[in-house]
Design a protein around this motif. Structure first.
Motif, PDB file in Angstrom:
ATOM      1  N   GLY A 307       0.826  -1.203   0.000  1.00  0.00           N
ATOM      2  CA  GLY A 307       0.000   0.000   0.000  1.00  0.00           C
ATOM      3  C   GLY A 307       0.859   1.252   0.000  1.00  0.00           C
ATOM      4  N   VAL A 308       0.627   2.145  -0.964  1.00  0.00           N
ATOM      5  CA  VAL A 308       1.331   3.426  -1.021  1.00  0.00           C
ATOM      6  C   VAL A 308       0.358   4.508  -0.572  1.00  0.00           C
ATOM      7  CG1 VAL A 308       2.583   5.070  -2.450  1.00  0.00           C
ATOM      8  CG2 VAL A 308       2.774   2.615  -2.915  1.00  0.00           C
ATOM      9  N   LEU A 309       0.603   5.058   0.607  1.00  0.00           N
ATOM     10  CA  LEU A 309      -0.267   6.095   1.164  1.00  0.00           C
ATOM     11  C   LEU A 309       0.343   7.465   0.858  1.00  0.00           C
ATOM     12  CD1 LEU A 309      -2.668   7.022   2.813  1.00  0.00           C
ATOM     13  CD2 LEU A 309      -1.367   6.541   4.902  1.00  0.00           C
ATOM     14  N   VAL A 310      -0.346   8.241   0.055  1.00  0.00           N
ATOM     15  CA  VAL A 310       0.173   9.533  -0.396  1.00  0.00           C
ATOM     16  C   VAL A 310      -0.182  10.624   0.612  1.00  0.00           C
ATOM     17  CG1 VAL A 310       0.059  11.294  -2.196  1.00  0.00           C
ATOM     18  CG2 VAL A 310       0.036   8.867  -2.814  1.00  0.00           C
ATOM     19  N   ALA A 311       0.844  11.368   1.047  1.00  0.00           N
ATOM     20  CA  ALA A 311       0.661  12.503   1.958  1.00  0.00           C
ATOM     21  C   ALA A 311       1.287  13.721   1.290  1.00  0.00           C
ATOM     22  CB  ALA A 311       1.320  12.213   3.305  1.00  0.00           C
ATOM     23  N   SER A 317      -4.335  20.234  11.263  1.00  0.00           N
ATOM     24  CA  SER A 317      -5.230  19.366  12.028  1.00  0.00           C
ATOM     25  C   SER A 317      -6.582  19.279  11.321  1.00  0.00           C
ATOM     26  CB  SER A 317      -5.423  19.904  13.445  1.00  0.00           C
ATOM     27  OG  SER A 317      -4.208  19.897  14.164  1.00  0.00           O
ATOM     28  N   GLY A 318      -7.294  18.180  11.588  1.00  0.00           N
ATOM     29  CA  GLY A 318      -8.631  18.022  11.023  1.00  0.00           C
ATOM     30  C   GLY A 318      -8.612  17.424   9.632  1.00  0.00           C
ATOM     31  N   ASP A 329      -7.832  12.911   8.525  1.00  0.00           N
ATOM     32  CA  ASP A 329      -7.965  12.092   7.313  1.00  0.00           C
ATOM     33  C   ASP A 329      -6.815  11.096   7.191  1.00  0.00           C
ATOM     34  OD1 ASP A 329     -10.235  13.447   6.677  1.00  0.00           O
ATOM     35  OD2 ASP A 329      -9.344  14.697   5.122  1.00  0.00           O
ATOM     36  N   PHE A 330      -5.593  11.571   7.473  1.00  0.00           N
ATOM     37  CA  PHE A 330      -4.423  10.700   7.355  1.00  0.00           C
ATOM     38  C   PHE A 330      -4.510   9.531   8.324  1.00  0.00           C
ATOM     39  CE2 PHE A 330      -0.200   9.306   8.579  1.00  0.00           C
ATOM     40  CZ  PHE A 330       0.426   9.125   7.360  1.00  0.00           C
ATOM     41  N   VAL A 331      -4.842   9.811   9.583  1.00  0.00           N
ATOM     42  CA  VAL A 331      -4.933   8.754  10.596  1.00  0.00           C
ATOM     43  C   VAL A 331      -6.011   7.739  10.223  1.00  0.00           C
ATOM     44  CG1 VAL A 331      -5.630   8.300  12.984  1.00  0.00           C
ATOM     45  CG2 VAL A 331      -3.988  10.120  12.488  1.00  0.00           C
ATOM     46  N   ALA A 359      -0.412  18.410  14.602  1.00  0.00           N
ATOM     47  CA  ALA A 359      -0.882  17.459  13.595  1.00  0.00           C
ATOM     48  C   ALA A 359       0.243  16.519  13.173  1.00  0.00           C
ATOM     49  CB  ALA A 359      -1.433  18.208  12.381  1.00  0.00           C
ATOM     50  N   SER A 360       1.457  17.039  13.053  1.00  0.00           N
ATOM     51  CA  SER A 360       2.607  16.204  12.685  1.00  0.00           C
ATOM     52  C   SER A 360       2.843  15.125  13.730  1.00  0.00           C
ATOM     53  CB  SER A 360       3.868  17.073  12.537  1.00  0.00           C
ATOM     54  OG  SER A 360       3.692  18.062  11.552  1.00  0.00           O
ATOM     55  N   ASP A 361       2.739  15.496  15.004  1.00  0.00           N
ATOM     56  CA  ASP A 361       2.963  14.537  16.084  1.00  0.00           C
ATOM     57  C   ASP A 361       1.867  13.482  16.126  1.00  0.00           C
ATOM     58  OD1 ASP A 361       4.776  14.034  18.484  1.00  0.00           O
ATOM     59  OD2 ASP A 361       2.795  14.014  19.431  1.00  0.00           O
ATOM     60  N   VAL A 362       0.638  13.891  15.860  1.00  0.00           N
ATOM     61  CA  VAL A 362      -0.478  12.940  15.833  1.00  0.00           C
ATOM     62  C   VAL A 362      -0.244  11.886  14.748  1.00  0.00           C
ATOM     63  CG1 VAL A 362      -2.922  12.705  15.229  1.00  0.00           C
ATOM     64  CG2 VAL A 362      -2.201  14.503  16.823  1.00  0.00           C
ATOM     65  N   MET A 363       0.203  12.316  13.580  1.00  0.00           N
ATOM     66  CA  MET A 363       0.439  11.377  12.484  1.00  0.00           C
ATOM     67  C   MET A 363       1.665  10.504  12.761  1.00  0.00           C
ATOM     68  SD  MET A 363      -0.644  13.593   9.093  1.00  0.00           S
ATOM     69  CE  MET A 363       0.552  14.893   9.335  1.00  0.00           C
ATOM     70  N   TRP A 364       2.704  11.094  13.378  1.00  0.00           N
ATOM     71  CA  TRP A 364       3.898  10.310  13.746  1.00  0.00           C
ATOM     72  C   TRP A 364       3.502   9.155  14.653  1.00  0.00           C
ATOM     73  CZ3 TRP A 364       5.608   9.642  18.792  1.00  0.00           C
ATOM     74  CH2 TRP A 364       6.829   8.972  18.932  1.00  0.00           C
ATOM     75  N   ARG A 365       2.645   9.437  15.631  1.00  0.00           N
ATOM     76  CA  ARG A 365       2.214   8.389  16.570  1.00  0.00           C
ATOM     77  C   ARG A 365       1.521   7.245  15.830  1.00  0.00           C
ATOM     78  NH1 ARG A 365       2.976   5.347  20.955  1.00  0.00           N
ATOM     79  NH2 ARG A 365       0.997   4.596  21.832  1.00  0.00           N
ATOM     80  N   GLU A 366       0.673   7.578  14.884  1.00  0.00           N
ATOM     81  CA  GLU A 366      -0.056   6.536  14.145  1.00  0.00           C
ATOM     82  C   GLU A 366       0.892   5.726  13.274  1.00  0.00           C
ATOM     83  OE1 GLU A 366      -3.457   4.651  14.329  1.00  0.00           O
ATOM     84  OE2 GLU A 366      -3.221   6.663  15.190  1.00  0.00           O
ATOM     85  N   ILE A 367       1.928   6.381  12.727  1.00  0.00           N
ATOM     86  CA  ILE A 367       2.935   5.667  11.940  1.00  0.00           C
ATOM     87  C   ILE A 367       3.708   4.699  12.824  1.00  0.00           C
ATOM     88  CG2 ILE A 367       5.092   5.959  10.640  1.00  0.00           C
ATOM     89  CD1 ILE A 367       3.884   8.641   9.636  1.00  0.00           C
TER      90      ILE A 367
END
Length: 588
Positions: A307-311, A317-318, A329-331, A359-367
């Motif tokens: 899976g290639v997830l494009v960011a 945020s949001g 949306d990313f999470v 928002a960057s930290d939220v996405m880092w955690r999910e990664i």
């Protein structure tokens, strides 16, 4: 009677507008659904690669773009994914005899151009021809054109060949005149995003990193062109320093182009290569149409996917959009990909200058959570800096192009004090009651105390401490070494690889292969899927009809000034803690 005729006329106009809009919508819907029809590729066809359009990671097709009018939204955006896929298929398609490369002024970053250029070189291994014609070439355009077997330049045209530059805008004078005081808080010598508010020119630190960055990109540019055209890099640099390539004849004499000629002469050379008559038409097929044909069937096990997830875009945020990365949306999308058992590994394709620190930290955690379940590889595109690097550092392996812009590990905070502007320019004053001395803090309508400013700086320091510790852990290096590479400094992919911020130099295909290997999948045993999945045509059409007209109208009415309006909107979104590129970088 006159009043009656007015009502009749108004009614007729209303009916006409309704019929017109209905026609536009139905035409768009018909176009959207007809796109599923298979296209038949004729023998002796030429794949037409028109790169004089905006290029993003994934294409955005607007069925109404050809109809014009105020409601049709933006023009089509070509997808890097589609370009690469078409080139791979055309390489082995017996009906495709060559490529016509239209690349006078591509609207893409240098890493995107590198991906396309590398795939063109791969295509040439098929012994099929690549030819290009241009009335003129920008340096970006010529970077791609340089791989062609024949490079035609219009006899009255020209090539931009004067080296690279990066110019930044500074708004201190503007804010001084408006009596707006930007309150800036930062960590990092090189975190120079705030210089646009506090200075009227670049600091020495900013000049240093900018010079080294564009120097690295320019070096890669010259080396690759030298290899393709068999011209020494010293000579190429000398041409730029002395403005030698000042007319088409100079470009021909110095072997930057192979032919001077007009369009009919260019087409005549293609017909000769195809062994067709002068009166016959050449069968050109564009990327979008070609991908609707019976190209090489997809191979690999349907139950084994990468899976290639494009960011792509600025981070906030949001919810996100086609031009921004929304953490919600990313999470949501990453969880969906993570929980899909058919997806064995994930590549996060990052093209972002950063944005919101939260928002960057939220996405880092999910990664991080995803990396515990399956391999996660970062693939950097044109830029993966600050918040973009924040995302990458949570991955198992980081892959970047040599001319990717990355790093910028740092944080800044920004608050605009508009008290004097509102008081003196607009006559607006403020007063308030509060239960505590700092109940209205942080505020934009009064001067903050030194104590209040120190509390914001404390938060910025803590954010930087967290960012660098997480980066050091992800890079498996001592935090002291990581911080010596941080300070908000921006690096090219080559430099980042040398100092340990990047693991591998390469493109998205390289990242996919690394992901497959990590998931113990052999080549040919898996399929690649891009996420988020494309919207259904009717959904995309409705969204564009409702929301696409504002930006198009602004671009049309303001012309070149529209870029400054967009900059203003970005400035207004830069409040709070930011992990963002230190400047708006456009390399020319």
């Amino acid at each position: 009677m006159l009043q009656f005729l007015k009502y009749v006329f108004a009614t007729l106009v209303g009916i006409f507008i309704f019929i017109f809009l209905s026609f536009v919508i139905l035409a768009g819907i018909g176009s959207a659904f007809s796109s599923d029809e298979k296209v038949v590729v004729e023998d002796k066809s030429i794949l037409k690669l028109d790169l004089n359009k905006p290029i993003q990671e994934v294409g955005v097709e607007n069925p109404l773009s050809d109809l014009g009018g105020p409601f049709t939204g933006n023009e089509n955006v070509t997808g890097l994914k589609d370009i690469v896929e078409a080139l791979k298929s055309a390489q082995h398609d017996s009906k495709i005899k060559g490529i016509y490369l239209k690349t006078e002024g591509p609207q893409a970053g240098w890493a995107t151009l590198e991906e396309i250029r590398n795939q063109l070189l791969e295509f040439k291994k098929s012994k099929k021809f690549v030819v290009t014609y241009g009335e003129s070439y920008s340096e970006k355009g010529y970077y791609l054109a340089s791989v062609a077997d024949k490079i035609y330049l219009n006899p009255a045209g020209g090539i931009e060949w004067n080296g690279m530059s990066a110019e930044y805008s500074f708004f201190k004078g503007t804010f001084d005149k408006l009596e707006i005081k930007p309150e800036v808080f930062r960590v990092g010598e090189f975190k120079s995003a705030i210089e646009m508010f506090s200075r009227q020119d670049m600091s020495e630190a900013s000049k240093k990193q900018s010079s080294e960055l564009i120097g690295a990109i320019y070096g890669n540019f010259l080396t690759n062109i030298s290899n393709s055209r068999n011209i020494p890099t010293d000579a190429l640099k000398r041409f730029a320093d002395s403005l030698t390539i000042d007319n088409p004849q100079a470009a021909l004499s110095n072997k930057l182009v192979t032919n001077l000629g007009y369009w009919d002469e260019f087409e005549g050379s293609i017909k000769k290569s195809l062994s067709i008559k002068e009166d016959d038409n050449i069968s050109y097929v564009g990327v979008d149409k070609y991908l609707q044909s019976d190209v090489t069937p997809e191979e690999g096990d349907f139950n084994n996917r990468i899976g290639v997830l494009v960011a792509e875009g600025e981070i906030n945020s949001g919810k996100g959009s086609d031009e921004s990365i929304g953490s919600d949306d990313f999470v949501k999308e990453l969880k969906k990909v993570r929980d899909n058992d058919k997806i064995k590994a994930i590549v996060i394709r990052i093209n972002s200058p950063g944005g919101s620190a939260l928002a960057s930290d939220v996405m880092w955690r999910e990664i991080q959570l995803t990396a515990k379940k399956k391999p996660v590889i970062a693939s950097m595109s044109d830029v993966a800096a600050s918040g973009g690097y924040y995302m990458a550092m949570g991955c198992d392996t980081i892959v970047a192009q040599p001319n990717t812009i990355t790093g910028s590990i740092g944080i800044f905070g920004l608050i605009f004090n508009v008290k004097d502007f509102m008081n003196n320019k607009l006559g607006v004053t403020f007063d308030a009651v509060k239960t505590s001395p700092h109940a209205d803090w942080p505020t934009t309508t009064r001067d903050m105390t030194d104590f209040e400013k120190s509390m914001i700086q404390k938060s910025v320091n803590e954010g930087y401490d967290s960012f660098t510790k997480k980066a050091a852990a992800g890079r498996k290096m001592p935090v002291e070494k990581l911080r010596s590479l941080a300070q908000g400094r921006v690096w090219s992919g080559v430099e980042a690889k040398a100092n340990g911020l990047v693991d591998v130099l390469g493109g998205v295909d390289d990242a996919i292969k690394i992901a497959a290997k990590a998931a113990k999948l052999k080549e040919g045993d898996y399929r690649v899927r891009y996420y988020p999945e494309k919207k259904r045509p009717i959904e995309d059409l409705i969204e564009r009809f409702i929301g696409g007209s504002e930006e198009k109208a602004m671009n049309k009415n303001l012309g070149e000034l529209s870029s400054y309006v967009k900059m203003y909107k970005k400035l207004m979104n830069m409040g709070g803690m930011q992990t963002r590129m230190p400047f708006e970088l456009v390399i020319r």
